[in-house]
Design a protein around this motif. Structure first.
Motif, PDB file in Angstrom:
ATOM      1  N   PHE A   1       0.819  -1.208   0.000  1.00 60.07           N
ATOM      2  CA  PHE A   1       0.000   0.000   0.000  1.00 60.07           C
ATOM      3  C   PHE A   1       0.861   1.271   0.000  1.00 60.07           C
ATOM      4  CE2 PHE A   1      -1.767  -3.372   2.748  1.00 60.07           C
ATOM      5  CZ  PHE A   1      -2.660  -3.907   1.849  1.00 60.07           C
ATOM      6  N   GLY A   2       2.121   1.140  -0.495  1.00 61.59           N
ATOM      7  CA  GLY A   2       3.018   2.291  -0.566  1.00 61.59           C
ATOM      8  C   GLY A   2       3.569   2.734   0.772  1.00 61.59           C
ATOM      9  N   TYR A   3       3.436   1.888   1.801  1.00 65.19           N
ATOM     10  CA  TYR A   3       3.830   2.280   3.156  1.00 65.19           C
ATOM     11  C   TYR A   3       5.280   2.743   3.242  1.00 65.19           C
ATOM     12  CZ  TYR A   3       4.381   2.236   8.202  1.00 65.19           C
ATOM     13  OH  TYR A   3       4.644   2.600   9.498  1.00 65.19           O
ATOM     14  N   PHE A   4       6.180   2.074   2.540  1.00 63.85           N
ATOM     15  CA  PHE A   4       7.597   2.395   2.622  1.00 63.85           C
ATOM     16  C   PHE A   4       8.093   3.259   1.457  1.00 63.85           C
ATOM     17  CE2 PHE A   4       7.740  -1.582   5.287  1.00 63.85           C
ATOM     18  CZ  PHE A   4       8.171  -0.963   6.464  1.00 63.85           C
ATOM     19  N   ASP A   5       7.194   3.929   0.742  1.00 64.57           N
ATOM     20  CA  ASP A   5       7.610   4.796  -0.358  1.00 64.57           C
ATOM     21  C   ASP A   5       8.626   5.838   0.107  1.00 64.57           C
ATOM     22  OD1 ASP A   5       6.031   3.468  -2.182  1.00 64.57           O
ATOM     23  OD2 ASP A   5       4.493   5.036  -2.317  1.00 64.57           O
TER      24      ASP A   5
ATOM     25  N   PHE B   1      14.215   7.829   0.546  1.00 61.28           N
ATOM     26  CA  PHE B   1      15.363   8.188   1.378  1.00 61.28           C
ATOM     27  C   PHE B   1      16.612   7.421   0.945  1.00 61.28           C
ATOM     28  CE2 PHE B   1      18.033   6.649   4.858  1.00 61.28           C
ATOM     29  CZ  PHE B   1      18.673   7.829   5.198  1.00 61.28           C
ATOM     30  N   VAL B   2      16.474   6.127   0.684  1.00 57.87           N
ATOM     31  CA  VAL B   2      17.615   5.312   0.250  1.00 57.87           C
ATOM     32  C   VAL B   2      18.173   5.878  -1.055  1.00 57.87           C
ATOM     33  CG1 VAL B   2      18.364   3.025  -0.537  1.00 57.87           C
ATOM     34  CG2 VAL B   2      16.884   3.235   1.485  1.00 57.87           C
TER      35      VAL B   2
ATOM     36  N   ILE C   1      21.933   7.404  -1.640  1.00 62.05           N
ATOM     37  CA  ILE C   1      22.800   6.962  -2.740  1.00 62.05           C
ATOM     38  C   ILE C   1      23.214   8.158  -3.597  1.00 62.05           C
ATOM     39  CG2 ILE C   1      22.849   5.619  -4.893  1.00 62.05           C
ATOM     40  CD1 ILE C   1      21.084   3.509  -3.385  1.00 62.05           C
ATOM     41  N   ASP C   2      22.245   9.020  -3.926  1.00 56.38           N
ATOM     42  CA  ASP C   2      22.536  10.204  -4.742  1.00 56.38           C
ATOM     43  C   ASP C   2      23.595  11.095  -4.097  1.00 56.38           C
ATOM     44  OD1 ASP C   2      20.691   9.370  -6.611  1.00 56.38           O
ATOM     45  OD2 ASP C   2      19.124  10.783  -5.973  1.00 56.38           O
ATOM     46  N   HIS C   3      23.584  11.189  -2.785  1.00 55.59           N
ATOM     47  CA  HIS C   3      24.537  12.044  -2.067  1.00 55.59           C
ATOM     48  C   HIS C   3      25.796  11.288  -1.648  1.00 55.59           C
ATOM     49  CE1 HIS C   3      22.100  15.666  -1.948  1.00 55.59           C
ATOM     50  NE2 HIS C   3      21.058  14.898  -1.691  1.00 55.59           N
ATOM     51  N   ASP C   4      25.912  10.048  -2.081  1.00 60.24           N
ATOM     52  CA  ASP C   4      27.095   9.216  -1.858  1.00 60.24           C
ATOM     53  C   ASP C   4      27.350   8.877  -0.382  1.00 60.24           C
ATOM     54  OD1 ASP C   4      29.117   7.667  -2.987  1.00 60.24           O
ATOM     55  OD2 ASP C   4      30.621   9.241  -2.735  1.00 60.24           O
TER      56      ASP C   4
ATOM     57  N   ARG D   1      21.877  -1.024  -2.748  1.00 59.03           N
ATOM     58  CA  ARG D   1      20.437  -1.163  -3.000  1.00 59.03           C
ATOM     59  C   ARG D   1      20.093  -2.641  -3.224  1.00 59.03           C
ATOM     60  NH1 ARG D   1      15.230   0.870  -2.681  1.00 59.03           N
ATOM     61  NH2 ARG D   1      15.256   2.851  -3.740  1.00 59.03           N
ATOM     62  N   GLU D   2      21.096  -3.419  -3.646  1.00 62.45           N
ATOM     63  CA  GLU D   2      20.895  -4.844  -3.910  1.00 62.45           C
ATOM     64  C   GLU D   2      20.923  -5.693  -2.637  1.00 62.45           C
ATOM     65  OE1 GLU D   2      23.925  -5.816  -6.770  1.00 62.45           O
ATOM     66  OE2 GLU D   2      23.350  -4.108  -8.025  1.00 62.45           O
ATOM     67  N   LEU D   3      21.198  -5.086  -1.498  1.00 65.10           N
ATOM     68  CA  LEU D   3      21.244  -5.830  -0.239  1.00 65.10           C
ATOM     69  C   LEU D   3      19.865  -6.249   0.248  1.00 65.10           C
ATOM     70  CD1 LEU D   3      23.930  -3.721   1.670  1.00 65.10           C
ATOM     71  CD2 LEU D   3      24.237  -5.963   0.581  1.00 65.10           C
ATOM     72  N   PHE D   4      18.837  -5.612  -0.291  1.00 62.05           N
ATOM     73  CA  PHE D   4      17.470  -5.974   0.087  1.00 62.05           C
ATOM     74  C   PHE D   4      16.551  -5.839  -1.119  1.00 62.05           C
ATOM     75  CE2 PHE D   4      17.732  -1.438   0.696  1.00 62.05           C
ATOM     76  CZ  PHE D   4      16.468  -0.933   0.446  1.00 62.05           C
ATOM     77  N   SER D   5      15.449  -6.539  -1.046  1.00 59.06           N
ATOM     78  CA  SER D   5      14.432  -6.479  -2.102  1.00 59.06           C
ATOM     79  C   SER D   5      13.240  -5.690  -1.589  1.00 59.06           C
ATOM     80  CB  SER D   5      13.967  -7.889  -2.465  1.00 59.06           C
ATOM     81  OG  SER D   5      15.044  -8.684  -2.884  1.00 59.06           O
TER      82      SER D   5
END
Length: 181
Positions: free
Chosen positions: A137-141, A146-147, A151-154, A161-165
């Motif tokens: 239901f988009g709860y973790f959007d 944030f992730v 990543i964008d800010h290094d 990002r591949e550590l979790f699905s």
């Protein structure tokens, strides 16, 4: 080796019943796959819902609860095994040790704490077990966004990002578990 799925979820039940229904479906499905359920040991909130659903299907349910929360979360005495720990750190370490994979359902601060700790442990190579964030239901959007920002800010490597699905429903979650176990 027994397959045990650790589910992180809340000790509260939101008013919107779709979250409770998701917990019931996941608990039921874990048991129907003959996988064990490892969870926080309470009989209240989403924790109680998922445990009861697995138990209704005759599943093995392992509850791990620290002494300080045993009373507050009202320990579930009907599970297959209850393990009392002296503190939260020991609880989380034992949950990791007893589990083959981790499923994170919508929840509060405690659920997020468990997610980030198990994710950090995977990043550090402490374990290499699947972690699935169920973005029902988009709860973790916002968390997903944030992730991306980290990543964008290094601050986080892109390949982390591949550590979790991330899945959005029960079917995707079970599919990912079946592929990765």
């Amino acid at each position: 080796m027994n397959i045990n799925i650790c589910v992180y979820c809340g000790s509260r039940i939101p008013e919107d019943k779709k979250f409770e229904n998701l917990a019931k479906q996941i608990g039921s499905t874990i048991a129907s796959k003959n996988w064990g359920l490892v969870y926080g040991g309470g009989k209240v909130g989403m924790m109680g819902v998922i445990a009861d659903a697995a138990l209704e299907k005759k599943g093995e349910v392992i509850g791990i609860i620290p002494t300080a929360l045993k009373r507050a979360e009202v320990v579930h005495t009907g599970v297959s095994e209850i393990i009392e720990t002296p503190d939260m750190h020991t609880r989380k370490a034992l949950m990791e040790k007893r589990s083959s994979a981790f499923v994170v359902l919508p929840g509060g601060f405690g659920t997020l704490d468990e997610f980030f700790e198990i994710l950090t442990w995977r990043q550090l190579g402490i374990h290499d077990k699947p972690i699935i964030l169920v973005n029902a239901f988009g709860y973790f959007d916002g968390l997903s966004s944030f992730v991306d920002t980290a990543i964008d800010h290094d601050f986080v490597r892109g390949n982390n990002r591949e550590l979790f699905s991330i899945t959005s429903n029960l079917e995707e979650t079970i599919s990912v578990l079946e592929q990765k176990l």
